[in-house]
Design an enzyme around this catalytic site. Structure first.
Site, short mmCIF file in Angstrom:
data_model
loop_
_atom_site.label_atom_id
_atom_site.label_comp_id
_atom_site.label_asym_id
_atom_site.label_seq_id
_atom_site.Cartn_x
_atom_site.Cartn_y
_atom_site.Cartn_z
N SER A 86 -7.94 -10.84 -10.20
CA SER A 86 -8.29 -10.61 -8.91
C SER A 86 -9.45 -11.07 -8.64
O SER A 86 -9.94 -11.37 -7.36
CB SER A 86 -8.22 -9.24 -8.51
OG SER A 86 -8.42 -8.21 -9.45
N HIS B 237 -0.50 -12.37 -8.01
CA HIS B 237 -1.53 -11.20 -8.01
C HIS B 237 -1.16 -10.00 -7.42
O HIS B 237 -0.41 -10.03 -6.51
CB HIS B 237 -2.74 -11.62 -7.23
CG HIS B 237 -3.72 -10.69 -6.90
ND1 HIS B 237 -4.38 -10.57 -5.85
CD2 HIS B 237 -4.33 -9.96 -7.89
CE1 HIS B 237 -5.04 -9.29 -5.87
NE2 HIS B 237 -5.23 -9.08 -7.02
N ASN C 8 -7.76 -9.66 -0.79
CA ASN C 8 -9.07 -9.02 -1.31
C ASN C 8 -10.22 -9.73 -0.38
O ASN C 8 -11.22 -9.00 -0.33
CB ASN C 8 -9.25 -9.19 -2.76
CG ASN C 8 -8.31 -8.26 -3.77
OD1 ASN C 8 -7.75 -7.57 -3.19
ND2 ASN C 8 -8.60 -8.63 -4.88
N GLU D 34 0.58 -12.29 -4.22
CA GLU D 34 0.15 -13.49 -3.99
C GLU D 34 0.40 -14.34 -5.08
O GLU D 34 0.07 -13.92 -6.15
CB GLU D 34 -1.55 -13.23 -3.65
CG GLU D 34 -1.85 -12.37 -2.64
CD GLU D 34 -3.27 -12.31 -2.32
OE1 GLU D 34 -3.62 -12.26 -0.89
OE2 GLU D 34 -3.97 -11.97 -3.41
N1 CAA Z 1 2.88 4.40 -9.41
C1 CAA Z 1 4.25 4.27 -9.05
N2 CAA Z 1 4.72 4.70 -7.83
C2 CAA Z 1 3.65 5.35 -6.96
C3 CAA Z 1 2.31 5.32 -7.44
C4 CAA Z 1 2.14 4.60 -8.73
N3 CAA Z 1 0.75 4.93 -9.05
N4 CAA Z 1 1.76 6.15 -6.42
C5 CAA Z 1 2.72 6.44 -5.54
N5 CAA Z 1 3.80 5.84 -5.87
C6 CAA Z 1 5.14 5.87 -5.19
C7 CAA Z 1 5.70 7.40 -5.12
O1 CAA Z 1 6.45 7.61 -5.94
C8 CAA Z 1 6.30 7.23 -3.60
O2 CAA Z 1 7.55 6.82 -3.96
P1 CAA Z 1 8.81 7.04 -3.21
O3 CAA Z 1 8.69 7.06 -1.73
O4 CAA Z 1 9.93 6.23 -3.51
O5 CAA Z 1 9.35 8.63 -3.33
C9 CAA Z 1 5.67 6.36 -2.83
O6 CAA Z 1 4.88 5.50 -3.75
C10 CAA Z 1 4.55 7.11 -1.93
O7 CAA Z 1 3.71 7.93 -2.62
P2 CAA Z 1 3.28 9.20 -1.99
O8 CAA Z 1 4.15 10.09 -1.39
O9 CAA Z 1 2.71 10.10 -3.31
O10 CAA Z 1 1.82 8.93 -1.48
P3 CAA Z 1 1.36 8.25 -0.14
O11 CAA Z 1 2.60 8.23 0.66
O12 CAA Z 1 0.03 8.55 -0.02
O13 CAA Z 1 1.31 6.53 -0.87
C11 CAA Z 1 0.29 4.90 -1.72
C12 CAA Z 1 0.76 6.21 -1.70
C13 CAA Z 1 1.62 3.80 -1.48
C14 CAA Z 1 -0.64 4.36 -2.70
C15 CAA Z 1 -0.37 4.45 -0.26
O14 CAA Z 1 -1.32 5.64 -0.01
C16 CAA Z 1 -1.16 3.01 -0.04
O15 CAA Z 1 -0.21 2.32 0.39
N6 CAA Z 1 -2.21 2.99 -0.33
C17 CAA Z 1 -3.01 1.85 0.16
C18 CAA Z 1 -3.00 1.00 -1.63
C19 CAA Z 1 -3.49 -0.34 -1.40
O16 CAA Z 1 -4.41 -0.64 -0.45
N7 CAA Z 1 -3.36 -0.94 -2.47
C20 CAA Z 1 -3.91 -2.22 -2.63
C21 CAA Z 1 -5.57 -2.40 -3.40
S1 CAA Z 1 -6.19 -3.89 -3.64
C22 CAA Z 1 -5.49 -4.44 -5.21
O17 CAA Z 1 -4.64 -3.82 -5.84
C23 CAA Z 1 -5.64 -5.69 -5.56
C24 CAA Z 1 -6.71 -6.01 -6.27
O18 CAA Z 1 -6.86 -6.96 -7.03
C25 CAA Z 1 -7.74 -4.76 -6.56
#
Ligand code: CAA
Length: 508
Positions: free
Chosen positions: A106, A127, A177, A139
């Site tokens: 990333s 990515h 990002n 990506e």
């Molecule tokens: N692994 C696997 N599945 C997961 C998980 C994990 N770590 N965390 C959550 N889930 C799943 C849950 O099992 C659930 O699935 P179902 O709907 O099928 O039951 C679903 O995701 C929703 O989870 P929760 O209800 O527990 O929690 P939530 O509704 O708060 O969602 C989230 C959690 C999906 C993480 C949500 O908060 C979200 O979309 N957050 C933003 C995350 C984001 O921005 N990611 C990108 C970061 S940047 C990056 O990664 C790039 C880089 O290079 C740094």
């Protein structure tokens, strides 16, 4: 990330070979796979048989030679170019000549990795986003050396896994990002400068902008060390000081406080972040006065109606109000109305100056009673977030009272200092400006930019759609206010925005 990617591939029905550096790491990887799929079983999203099948598709090993038959290898080792180059040299040696080698980096240029291999035409970036099993975006990065067939094969594979590929060139931060981290870093700077608290900033962005997580919860999820690496890489290319990592972030990383994975980052994970959320205000709905007419005044009337609060808008009625809100469409008119209302108001009434952009100290002084005056911003007038700004002249008890009275109207209240954009707009409009700049520069089209943020980061709408929804004229007004306050050239509205405002045309 490696385990998450392996899970995605195995869930897609593919045979996967997972390589780790030693037996301990391998067991940790196996644990991640078992926990993640086990959670899906517990939630009734996966049967135990399906889980067994998925896990059965992943062969784990510490021997690179086991990758000899693979069509595609995805590297997800720590973000050090020397380490990546070593891994790719080994892959180059053991993999079939026609195998595509991909990096999940990333922060490092894919081109720097490609040129160190004997097959630069077959090197791509893939990515994934955290958590990989959940986020739908991938990506796909093509360098100037990558052959089109390798890109097509990887994009097709990504699609077959139920994910959406966005194919782009090799620029620091790619699409998501590049847009996300300026915002995350700005949130850290906002905290460091004492503009608002961690919890208020997180609450503001969740409640006021509809994001799935606030910036500090998200940085803790990503890992603060990763955040720092990404910011350093983007800064090296952009030379935009908004990407110069906040000293607070660097300090946390140096202290080994890396977020969720180390048990502490911006939050401490022995109790959940949600527990620290503010309690709802209790008490009867206040008597509210509104001066000014227009959509905001209408929204406040609707709000009072929902909360069962008495609303008064006649000069005579203002004397009995606990809270008087100025909601004029025009700042000059608002100033005159509020200073008249200040004369009529009870001595302990709180006056709230609404502002869409700039600081409110000027209007507060014009009331003649700045100690009892706060700034008020409703980022979405139909929503539930109220941002309350205390000026240097606001008495602390008046700010407390304003927060309490607004809470009793059923609003979630966050507090900040008197600066342009309060919290939500100060964080979202620079991000939207960056998206417009990216569109204007032709790095990605509107669909790719919007998909990156909705599918990669769970935003309810993408930035280009958001700009059209919120109004390009409003974006230009807020950005001009932020630019006037900070003189930061990166906050001036980009030409694409001003051009569209002049032409009265949306971006889409
Ligand atoms: N692994 C696997 N599945 C997961 C998980 C994990 N770590 N965390 C959550 N889930 C799943 C849950 O099992 C659930 O699935 P179902 O709907 O099928 O039951 C679903 O995701 C929703 O989870 P929760 O209800 O527990 O929690 P939530 O509704 O708060 O969602 C989230 C959690 C999906 C993480 C949500 O908060 C979200 O979309 N957050 C933003 C995350 C984001 O921005 N990611 C990108 C970061 S940047 C990056 O990664 C790039 C880089 O290079 C740094």
């Amino acid at each position: 990330m490696g385990a998450g990617i392996a899970e995605v591939l195995a869930r897609g029905g593919l045979a996967v070979v997972g390589i780790e550096v030693n037996q301990d790491a391998l067991e940790r990887g196996r644990g991640h796979l078992e926990n993640s799929t086990g959670r899906a079983v517990k939630r009734g999203r996966l049967t135990e048989d399906a889980q067994r099948e998925i896990l059965g598709r992943v062969a784990l090993s510490t021997d690179f030679a086991d990758l000899g038959d693979c069509d595609l290898v995805i590297e997800a080792v720590p973000e050090r170019l020397d380490l990546k180059r070593k891994v790719f040299a080994e892959l180059d040696r053991v993999c079939r000549d026609d195998a595509v080698l991909a990096t999940n980096t990333s922060s490092l240029p894919v081109t720097d990795i490609a040129v160190s291999t004997g097959r630069p035409t077959k090197i791509v970036g893939v990515h994934f986003f955290n958590p990989a099993p959940v986020m739908k975006l991938v990506e796909v990065i093509a360098t100037v050396l990558t052959e089109p067939d390798a890109v097509t094969r990887v994009a097709d594979l990504v699609r077959s896994l139920g994910k959406t590929p966005v194919t782009i060139g090799d620029r620091a931060g790619f699409v998501a990002n590049r847009l996300l981290f300026g915002y995350l870093n700005q949130a850290a700077s906002m905290l460091e400068s004492g503009h608002a608290t961690r919890d208020d900033i997180d609450t503001a962005m969740k409640t006021g902008a509809g994001l799935p997580m606030g910036p500090f919860t998200l940085m803790d999820l990503i890992g603060l060390d990763t955040c720092l690496e990404v910011l350093d890489a983007i800064y090296a290319e952009s030379r935009d000081r908004r990407h110069a990592a906040s000293p607070l972030l660097r300090e946390l990383v140096t202290a080994g406080l890396l977020g969720r994975k180390s048990g502490r980052g911006f939050y401490t994970y022995d109790k959940s972040a949600a527990e620290s959320a503010a309690e709802a205000a209790a008490g009867p709905a206040p008597v509210v006065g509104v001066v000014g007419v227009g959509p905001l005044a209408d929204a406040i009337a609707a709000l009072c109606d929902r909360a069962g609060a008495e609303l008064r808008d006649s000069a005579a009625g203002l004397a009995g109000c606990e809270l008087i809100i100025e909601a004029a469409e025009d700042a000059e008119a608002g100033r005159a109305l509020l200073s008249a209302a200040a004369q009529a108001a009870a001595p302990d009434a709180v006056l709230a100056v609404t502002s869409a952009d700039g600081p409110v100290i000027g209007q507060a002084m014009a009331t003649g009673r700045p100690a009892g005056t706060v700034g008020l911003h409703l980022p979405d007038p139909a929503g539930t977030l109220a941002e309350v700004a205390a000026t240097v002249a606001t008495a602390p008890e008046a700010a407390d009272r304003a927060a309490d009275l607004l809470g009793r109207l059923g609003l979630t209240v966050v507090r900040c200092r008197d600066r342009a954009g309060f919290i939500v707009d100060a964080l979202r409009f620079p991000y939207l400006n960056d998206a417009a700049a990216m569109l204007g520069a032709g790095y990605a089209d509107a669909d790719s930019i919007d998909a990156a943020m909705t599918l990669g980061c769970g935003y309810p709408t993408g930035p280009i759609a958001d700009l059209d929804r919120l109004g390009l004229d409003r974006a230009v007004t807020v950005l001009n206010a932020l630019h006037t306050e900070t003189r930061d050239p990166a906050l001036a509205p980009v030409p694409l925005l001003t051009e569209h405002v002049t032409a009265a045309r949306p971006l889409r």
